[in-house]
Design a protein around this motif. Structure first.
Motif, mmCIF file in Angstrom:
data_model
loop_
_atom_site.group_PDB
_atom_site.id
_atom_site.type_symbol
_atom_site.label_atom_id
_atom_site.label_comp_id
_atom_site.label_asym_id
_atom_site.label_seq_id
_atom_site.Cartn_x
_atom_site.Cartn_y
_atom_site.Cartn_z
ATOM 1 N N GLN A 1 39.696 39.737 44.063
ATOM 2 C CA GLN A 1 39.313 39.003 42.857
ATOM 3 C C GLN A 1 38.598 37.695 43.215
ATOM 4 O O GLN A 1 37.665 37.260 42.526
ATOM 5 C CB GLN A 1 40.556 38.719 42.013
ATOM 6 C CG GLN A 1 40.261 38.049 40.681
ATOM 7 C CD GLN A 1 39.448 38.936 39.760
ATOM 8 O OE1 GLN A 1 39.659 40.149 39.716
ATOM 9 N NE2 GLN A 1 38.506 38.337 39.044
ATOM 10 N N TRP A 2 39.026 37.069 44.298
ATOM 11 C CA TRP A 2 38.342 35.854 44.763
ATOM 12 C C TRP A 2 36.897 36.138 45.150
ATOM 13 O O TRP A 2 35.989 35.360 44.880
ATOM 14 C CB TRP A 2 39.115 35.282 45.946
ATOM 15 C CG TRP A 2 38.477 34.039 46.510
ATOM 16 C CD1 TRP A 2 38.492 32.793 45.983
ATOM 17 C CD2 TRP A 2 37.716 33.960 47.719
ATOM 18 N NE1 TRP A 2 37.795 31.914 46.775
ATOM 19 C CE2 TRP A 2 37.301 32.609 47.864
ATOM 20 C CE3 TRP A 2 37.347 34.883 48.701
ATOM 21 C CZ2 TRP A 2 36.539 32.182 48.943
ATOM 22 C CZ3 TRP A 2 36.587 34.457 49.772
ATOM 23 C CH2 TRP A 2 36.191 33.120 49.876
ATOM 24 N N VAL A 3 36.680 37.341 45.757
ATOM 25 C CA VAL A 3 35.325 37.735 46.108
ATOM 26 C C VAL A 3 34.507 38.032 44.853
ATOM 27 O O VAL A 3 33.325 37.679 44.770
ATOM 28 C CB VAL A 3 35.347 38.960 47.045
ATOM 29 C CG1 VAL A 3 33.937 39.512 47.264
ATOM 30 C CG2 VAL A 3 35.983 38.596 48.370
ATOM 31 N N PHE A 4 35.162 38.654 43.859
ATOM 32 C CA PHE A 4 34.419 39.062 42.663
ATOM 33 C C PHE A 4 34.046 37.877 41.776
ATOM 34 O O PHE A 4 32.910 37.759 41.321
ATOM 35 C CB PHE A 4 35.234 40.067 41.858
ATOM 36 C CG PHE A 4 35.496 41.354 42.592
ATOM 37 C CD1 PHE A 4 34.609 41.830 43.544
ATOM 38 C CD2 PHE A 4 36.653 42.082 42.344
ATOM 39 C CE1 PHE A 4 34.857 43.007 44.230
ATOM 40 C CE2 PHE A 4 36.905 43.262 43.017
ATOM 41 C CZ PHE A 4 36.014 43.729 43.969
ATOM 42 N N THR A 5 34.979 36.984 41.508
ATOM 43 C CA THR A 5 34.725 35.888 40.565
ATOM 44 C C THR A 5 34.965 34.513 41.165
ATOM 45 O O THR A 5 34.312 33.548 40.784
ATOM 46 C CB THR A 5 35.622 36.029 39.315
ATOM 47 O OG1 THR A 5 36.996 35.910 39.706
ATOM 48 C CG2 THR A 5 35.405 37.374 38.634
ATOM 49 N N GLY A 6 35.929 34.403 42.069
ATOM 50 C CA GLY A 6 36.250 33.117 42.672
ATOM 51 C C GLY A 6 36.980 32.175 41.746
ATOM 52 O O GLY A 6 37.215 31.013 42.098
ATOM 53 N N THR A 7 37.382 32.639 40.577
ATOM 54 C CA THR A 7 38.092 31.798 39.615
ATOM 55 C C THR A 7 39.585 31.838 39.906
ATOM 56 O O THR A 7 40.172 32.919 40.035
ATOM 57 C CB THR A 7 37.822 32.268 38.183
ATOM 58 O OG1 THR A 7 36.407 32.291 37.958
ATOM 59 C CG2 THR A 7 38.483 31.353 37.176
ATOM 60 N N LEU A 8 40.190 30.656 39.975
ATOM 61 C CA LEU A 8 41.619 30.584 40.306
ATOM 62 C C LEU A 8 42.473 31.279 39.261
ATOM 63 O O LEU A 8 43.451 31.959 39.600
ATOM 64 C CB LEU A 8 42.027 29.117 40.458
ATOM 65 C CG LEU A 8 43.470 28.871 40.917
ATOM 66 C CD1 LEU A 8 43.720 29.506 42.274
ATOM 67 C CD2 LEU A 8 43.773 27.377 40.944
ATOM 68 N N ASN A 9 42.155 31.113 37.994
ATOM 69 C CA ASN A 9 42.942 31.759 36.931
ATOM 70 C C ASN A 9 42.877 33.284 37.050
ATOM 71 O O ASN A 9 43.887 33.968 36.872
ATOM 72 C CB ASN A 9 42.430 31.318 35.561
ATOM 73 C CG ASN A 9 42.770 29.876 35.262
ATOM 74 O OD1 ASN A 9 43.687 29.312 35.853
ATOM 75 N ND2 ASN A 9 42.005 29.255 34.360
ATOM 76 N N ASP A 10 41.690 33.825 37.335
ATOM 77 C CA ASP A 10 41.557 35.277 37.496
ATOM 78 C C ASP A 10 42.338 35.776 38.702
ATOM 79 O O ASP A 10 42.975 36.837 38.657
ATOM 80 C CB ASP A 10 40.083 35.646 37.652
ATOM 81 C CG ASP A 10 39.302 35.427 36.370
ATOM 82 O OD1 ASP A 10 39.943 35.322 35.304
ATOM 83 O OD2 ASP A 10 38.054 35.367 36.424
ATOM 84 N N ILE A 11 42.312 34.989 39.779
ATOM 85 C CA ILE A 11 43.056 35.393 40.987
ATOM 86 C C ILE A 11 44.553 35.448 40.702
ATOM 87 O O ILE A 11 45.246 36.405 41.065
ATOM 88 C CB ILE A 11 42.747 34.411 42.137
ATOM 89 C CG1 ILE A 11 41.278 34.515 42.544
ATOM 90 C CG2 ILE A 11 43.652 34.693 43.326
ATOM 91 C CD1 ILE A 11 40.858 33.463 43.555
ATOM 92 N N ALA A 12 45.070 34.404 40.054
ATOM 93 C CA ALA A 12 46.505 34.385 39.730
ATOM 94 C C ALA A 12 46.852 35.517 38.763
ATOM 95 O O ALA A 12 47.909 36.158 38.903
ATOM 96 C CB ALA A 12 46.872 33.029 39.126
ATOM 97 N N TYR A 13 45.967 35.768 37.803
ATOM 98 C CA TYR A 13 46.247 36.799 36.798
ATOM 99 C C TYR A 13 46.350 38.189 37.436
ATOM 100 O O TYR A 13 47.306 38.927 37.184
ATOM 101 C CB TYR A 13 45.158 36.788 35.733
ATOM 102 C CG TYR A 13 45.297 37.908 34.728
ATOM 103 C CD1 TYR A 13 46.200 37.815 33.678
ATOM 104 C CD2 TYR A 13 44.525 39.064 34.844
ATOM 105 C CE1 TYR A 13 46.341 38.847 32.758
ATOM 106 C CE2 TYR A 13 44.653 40.103 33.934
ATOM 107 C CZ TYR A 13 45.557 39.987 32.896
ATOM 108 O OH TYR A 13 45.692 41.017 31.999
ATOM 109 N N VAL A 14 45.380 38.559 38.267
ATOM 110 C CA VAL A 14 45.401 39.903 38.852
ATOM 111 C C VAL A 14 46.534 40.045 39.867
ATOM 112 O O VAL A 14 47.124 41.124 40.009
ATOM 113 C CB VAL A 14 44.044 40.240 39.501
ATOM 114 C CG1 VAL A 14 42.932 40.268 38.465
ATOM 115 C CG2 VAL A 14 43.710 39.289 40.633
#
Length: 412
Positions: free
Chosen positions: A157-170
């Motif tokens: 997810q960090w590679v795909f978007t790099g957004t901290l919220n998205d990383i924590a969510y997934v």
């Protein structure tokens, strides 16, 4: 007088009752009842997992621009769902076999290879692999791999978007999905195992009840039928010689027959209580009728009902063996109670060596008695003494009755 046709149906409490239909319905109900909970647990598991896969499919459907990626995602998801439902969710314990590890590798390939193609739309699928890992791998290794899967999804997810919220969510979503898959699968398996154990316990209870019934019938009717046969033969011989004595013996035959009927009914009810005094008097009467010299020495106090009943049963079986398996001329019956223990000895002559050797390991009578006495934490032995006579010995501990003063002090 004309015959009245039998009604096709009975009316019970205002409702039509068809006996044949009622029997069929009862059979269906009995068949369905033990299967309901496992089927329900399995159904919930299938519904939840299928819903998760449907959500993932719809997510790809909304992200895809044409039909080809959608069909390809279905080609990935269908084998994954099949593995999840028909292999990893089996009601039998997961075996750490090469087949199980191969199934994990196949699922891992179906999870991570499409991640390169579908990217953000596929990040929810590794959670199913995490749940399967907990089901298959050893505990420590499983949790390590489980954590690595969550980390790998967060890295993707960090590679795909790099957004901290998205990383924590997934990452959290992967952990929750894995735990749900593992928990629901284990719950469904535990429900199935629980019902299997309940069925085993029910079968064991039925077997024990049948054994109790057979044992009680043997112990009760064996003695009664032997006594009836013996006294009937004696009555037949006395009919022309001593009619008064014959009538007395016939009256005793009737009493024994009534007692046997009452014993059979008590066996059917599952409750039977015997009097040691009454059995001793009956044993004396039967042995005297068989022209056996009887010597009784009974010295015991108040006994618990269970202990008294077992001793009375031992006495019955012992007298039955004397009548059936020996040519006894003398029989001694001794009951003693001392030092927190009660024991009974039945000693008789007229027993051959071969018969005595068969007694400890022979018919069901001694085996039944051994089981009854052992249930009281007692001991039972049978064999020939040094003087050549046969001895049946049984002993059991007797709990000391609590005094009224001690009881009052406890409740005071």
């Amino acid at each position: 007088m004309g015959s009245v046709p039998a009604p096709a149906r009975l009316r019970v409490n205002g409702m039509n009752a068809d006996p044949e239909r009622a029997t069929t319905t009862e059979r269906v109900r009995r068949w369905m009842a033990p299967q309901l909970a496992p089927r329900l647990a399995k159904g919930i598991l299938i519904a939840v997992l299928s819903s998760f896969y449907l959500i993932a499919f719809l997510k790809i459907r909304f992200a895809a621009q044409d039909l080809a990626p959608l069909l390809l995602s279905a080609a990935y998801m269908i084998p994954m769902l099949a593995l999840q439902l028909f292999y990893f969710s089996r009601p039998v314990p997961m075996s750490r076999s090469p087949m199980a590890y191969l199934a994990l590798l196949v699922q891992a390939a179906l999870v991570y290879l499409p991640l390169l193609q579908f990217r953000q739309a596929w990040v929810g699928m590794p959670g199913f692999l995490a749940g399967s890992v907990l089901l298959v791998l050893p505990a420590l290794l499983a949790w390590v791999v489980f954590g690595l899967i969550a980390v790998s999804v967060a890295a993707a997810q960090w590679v795909f978007t790099g957004t901290l919220n998205d990383i924590a969510y997934v990452a959290v979503s992967t952990v929750i999905t894995g735990l749900v898959v593992y928990g629901l699968t284990r719950l469904a398996n535990l429900v199935t195992e629980l019902h299997a154990a309940q069925n085993e316990l029910a079968q064991m209870a039925v077997a024990q009840e049948r054994l109790r019934f057979a044992r009680d019938l043997h112990d009760l009717l064996g003695y009664s039928l032997s006594a009836i046969t013996l006294k009937s033969e004696l009555t037949h011989r006395l009919m022309t010689k001593d009619q008064a004595r014959a009538q007395e013996e016939l009256s005793e035959v009737l009493d024994i027959s009534r007692q046997a009927l009452a014993d059979v009914r008590s066996v059917a009810r599952g409750y039977r209580e015997l009097s040691l005094d009454n059995e001793a008097e009956a044993a004396r009467s039967v042995l005297l009728a068989a022209e056996v010299d009887v010597h009784m020495d009974l010295d015991y106090g108040e006994l618990p009902t269970r202990v008294r009943t077992v001793l009375a049963t031992v006495l019955r079986e012992g007298i039955t063996n004397v009548l059936r398996h020996s040519k006894a001329e003398q029989c001694e019956i001794t009951v003693r109670q001392a030092n927190g223990e009660v024991w009974i000895d039945i000693i008789n002559d007229g027993v051959s060596q071969a018969t005595a050797q068969r007694a400890p390991r022979g018919g069901s009578g001694i085996a039944n008695l051994s089981a009854r006495v052992a249930a009281l934490d007692g001991t039972l032995s049978a064999g020939i003494d040094a003087d050549g006579r046969f001895r049946l010995h049984a002993s059991a501990p007797v709990p000391r009755p609590r005094s009224r003063r001690a009881t009052a002090a406890k409740h005071g």
